[in-house]
Design an enzyme around this catalytic site. Structure first.
Site, PDB file in Angstrom:
ATOM      1  N   LYS A 145     -56.086   6.299  40.549  1.00  0.00           N
ATOM      2  CA  LYS A 145     -55.397   7.201  41.473  1.00  0.00           C
ATOM      3  C   LYS A 145     -55.857   8.632  41.256  1.00  0.00           C
ATOM      4  O   LYS A 145     -55.811   9.136  40.137  1.00  0.00           O
ATOM      5  CB  LYS A 145     -53.885   7.137  41.260  1.00  0.00           C
ATOM      6  CG  LYS A 145     -53.248   5.871  41.782  1.00  0.00           C
ATOM      7  CD  LYS A 145     -51.734   5.987  41.661  1.00  0.00           C
ATOM      8  CE  LYS A 145     -51.036   4.736  42.159  1.00  0.00           C
ATOM      9  NZ  LYS A 145     -49.584   4.805  41.935  1.00  0.00           N
ATOM     10  N   GLU A 187     -45.171   8.437  27.492  1.00  0.00           N
ATOM     11  CA  GLU A 187     -45.798   7.424  28.344  1.00  0.00           C
ATOM     12  C   GLU A 187     -46.424   6.296  27.504  1.00  0.00           C
ATOM     13  O   GLU A 187     -46.496   5.155  27.948  1.00  0.00           O
ATOM     14  CB  GLU A 187     -46.847   8.038  29.272  1.00  0.00           C
ATOM     15  CG  GLU A 187     -46.311   9.124  30.217  1.00  0.00           C
ATOM     16  CD  GLU A 187     -45.667   8.613  31.518  1.00  0.00           C
ATOM     17  OE1 GLU A 187     -45.593   7.374  31.728  1.00  0.00           O
ATOM     18  OE2 GLU A 187     -45.232   9.462  32.323  1.00  0.00           O
ATOM     19  N   GLU A 239     -49.906 -10.002  42.483  1.00  0.00           N
ATOM     20  CA  GLU A 239     -48.467  -9.941  42.739  1.00  0.00           C
ATOM     21  C   GLU A 239     -48.141  -8.540  43.190  1.00  0.00           C
ATOM     22  O   GLU A 239     -47.845  -7.680  42.375  1.00  0.00           O
ATOM     23  CB  GLU A 239     -47.742 -10.161  41.410  1.00  0.00           C
ATOM     24  CG  GLU A 239     -47.089 -11.484  41.238  1.00  0.00           C
ATOM     25  CD  GLU A 239     -46.605 -11.608  39.805  1.00  0.00           C
ATOM     26  OE1 GLU A 239     -45.478 -11.199  39.542  1.00  0.00           O
ATOM     27  OE2 GLU A 239     -47.384 -12.086  38.963  1.00  0.00           O
ATOM     28  N   ASN A 247     -43.085   2.384  36.491  1.00  0.00           N
ATOM     29  CA  ASN A 247     -42.122   3.461  36.757  1.00  0.00           C
ATOM     30  C   ASN A 247     -40.887   3.386  35.870  1.00  0.00           C
ATOM     31  O   ASN A 247     -39.897   4.063  36.146  1.00  0.00           O
ATOM     32  CB  ASN A 247     -41.673   3.422  38.220  1.00  0.00           C
ATOM     33  CG  ASN A 247     -42.786   3.880  39.140  1.00  0.00           C
ATOM     34  OD1 ASN A 247     -43.597   4.722  38.766  1.00  0.00           O
ATOM     35  ND2 ASN A 247     -42.841   3.302  40.321  1.00  0.00           N
ATOM     36  N   HIS A 250     -38.659   6.352  35.185  1.00  0.00           N
ATOM     37  CA  HIS A 250     -39.049   7.378  36.150  1.00  0.00           C
ATOM     38  C   HIS A 250     -38.036   7.588  37.273  1.00  0.00           C
ATOM     39  O   HIS A 250     -38.072   8.617  37.933  1.00  0.00           O
ATOM     40  CB  HIS A 250     -40.425   7.066  36.747  1.00  0.00           C
ATOM     41  CG  HIS A 250     -41.570   7.389  35.819  1.00  0.00           C
ATOM     42  ND1 HIS A 250     -41.720   6.768  34.599  1.00  0.00           N
ATOM     43  CD2 HIS A 250     -42.593   8.278  35.910  1.00  0.00           C
ATOM     44  CE1 HIS A 250     -42.810   7.253  34.006  1.00  0.00           C
ATOM     45  NE2 HIS A 250     -43.349   8.175  34.774  1.00  0.00           N
TER      46      HIS A 250
END
Ligand SMILES: NC(=O)c1ccc[n+]([C@@H]2O[C@H](COP(=O)([O-])OP(=O)(O)OC[C@H]3O[C@@H](n4cnc5c(N)ncnc54)[C@H](O)[C@@H]3O)[C@@H](O)[C@H]2O)c1
Ligand SMILES: [Zn+2]
Length: 367
Positions: A145, A187, A239, A247, A250
């Site tokens: 991303k 993270e 999937e 997340n 988050h």
């Protein structure tokens, strides 16, 4: 010592190399992926990282006959914007970068996203390499991303563009402010908590050496974090929607980050509090054995906050969570733990139980 993880995306794959002193090995690593000296390179960095590591990286490349230009952007999230990208495209054209050129992104997640999007869009796409300098950037090195923000939302303009290689020189982490180090570990802990109880235990046993940034431990932690993300992202191809487990923490975390005002809490701090809150929520819903205490214990060992101490009302947080793209008909979707190392996507979570969890997150009794 260098550790390598190979990330397979569709037909292609790229290596993530992690270790101390790897910037010095860049020419050799570039040759390994078949990049020749003739390829023109544009180094993109920010004005905090550039002065620390930009010259060294440029020198090692030019010493080996590579031609490398350099673009420096202001440090910080506000550089992830379209107007800056347009300027950078101008600079690349003026520097004579053509389709055979490539971008090197030297910096944290901001530079990675911005320079990656420059690479994705410049002349319809040229290759890029990530040289992450923050712990958090281990997260952006898998998944492809890239993008910039829009005034109406974060990461609203972007693309998927896989790097050709990631070279993570962990020595650069030594100059990272302590708060950013802790934030990055949030993270890493998240990756462990969603998928791998053994990784959680491994982290619990090594908190001290990890906080001291001992190269072997840090490299291993980054490798393990990237490996979890890689596994989740590749399973998502089959999937669809599974990727959402990334997340964890988050839903509450983003609401908190925004409600506190951007910059008050770091992203990792907000996510740390969010993971504890979502663990409490799962406990309230009877979805798991007690997990919030162990979660909070590990996060606070990394120097992260684990309680909601700011004066933010439930209503404000709920309003922000409802606005989150995951909200459907007033019921919310959360990623919630089933146990340490295992999470599920749970739809239709009701607001009263969320209020109970928020009350506990504030230090209130078990409601
Ligand atoms: N693409 C993805 O999958 C993905 C995943 C997670 C986060 N992100 C993005 O990453 C960004 C946050 O990344 P970040 O936390 O790395 O922020 P950042 O890039 O802004 O870096 C944080 C600060 O530390 C400074 N810095 C970086 N490396 C340093 C070093 N080695 N020594 C001293 N100072 C250093 C930077 O100049 C900056 O001021 C956000 O924009 C987020 O959207 C993207
Ligand atoms: Zn995050």
């Amino acid at each position: 010592m260098m550790k390598t993880l190979h990330v397979q995306i569709g037909e292609g794959s790229y290596p993530i190399h992690i270790g101390a002193g790897l910037h010095g090995r860049l020419p050799e690593l570039l040759r390994e992926i078949g990049w020749r000296r003739e390829r023109r390179l544009m180094l993109v960095t920010d004005d905090q990282v550039g002065p620390l590591y930009g010259e060294d990286v440029k020198r090692v490349l030019t010493d080996h006959g590579f031609q490398a230009g350099c673009l420096t952007v202001p440090a910080g999230e506000s550089s992830k914007k379209l107007s800056l990208l347009e300027e950078m495209v101008g600079d690349c054209i003026e520097a004579g970068l053509d389709r055979s050129g490539a971008i090197l992104a030297l910096g944290g997640g901001v530079v990675g996203d911005l320079a990656g999007f420059l690479a994705a869009s410049y002349m319809r796409g040229i290759p890029f390499i990530q040289l992450p300098t923050t712990l958090l950037a281990h997260d952006s090195s898998v998944g492809g991303k890239v993008g910039v923000n829009h005034p109406l939302g974060k990461n609203m303009i972007g693309a998927f563009h896989q790097p050709s290689m990631v070279v993570f020189d962990v020595e650069t982490l030594n100059t990272l402010p302590e708060r950013e180090v802790a934030s990055g570990y949030a993270e890493v802990v998240k990756h462990a908590l969603i998928r791998d109880e053994a990784f959680v235990r491994w982290l619990e046993e090594r908190v001290d050496s990890l906080r001291r940034l001992e190269p072997d431990s840090v490299s291993e932690a980054i490798w393990k974090g990237c490996a979890v993300k890689k596994e989740v992202v590749s399973r998502d191809e089959k999937e669809s929607g599974w990727r959402a487990i990334l997340n964890y923490g988050h839903t509450i975390g983003h609401a908190l980050e925004a409600a506190a005002g951007y910059g008050v809490l770091t992203h990792g701090e907000a996510v740390a509090i969010g993971m504890v809150g979502e663990a409490m929520l799962a406990e309230e819903m009877g979805l798991c054995p007690p997990v919030s205490e162990r979660t909070a214990h590990l996060l606070s060992a990394f120097g992260l906050p684990t309680r909601l101490t700011m004066e933010i009302t439930d209503e404000e947080l709920l309003e922000r969570m409802r606005r989150d793209k995951k909200a459907k008909h007033g019921r919310l979707t959360f990623v919630l733990p089933r146990d340490i190392g295992c999470v599920d996507i749970i739809h239709g979570v009701e607001e009263p139980v969320i209020r109970q969890a928020l009350n506990r997150l504030r230090g209130g009794g078990k409601g």
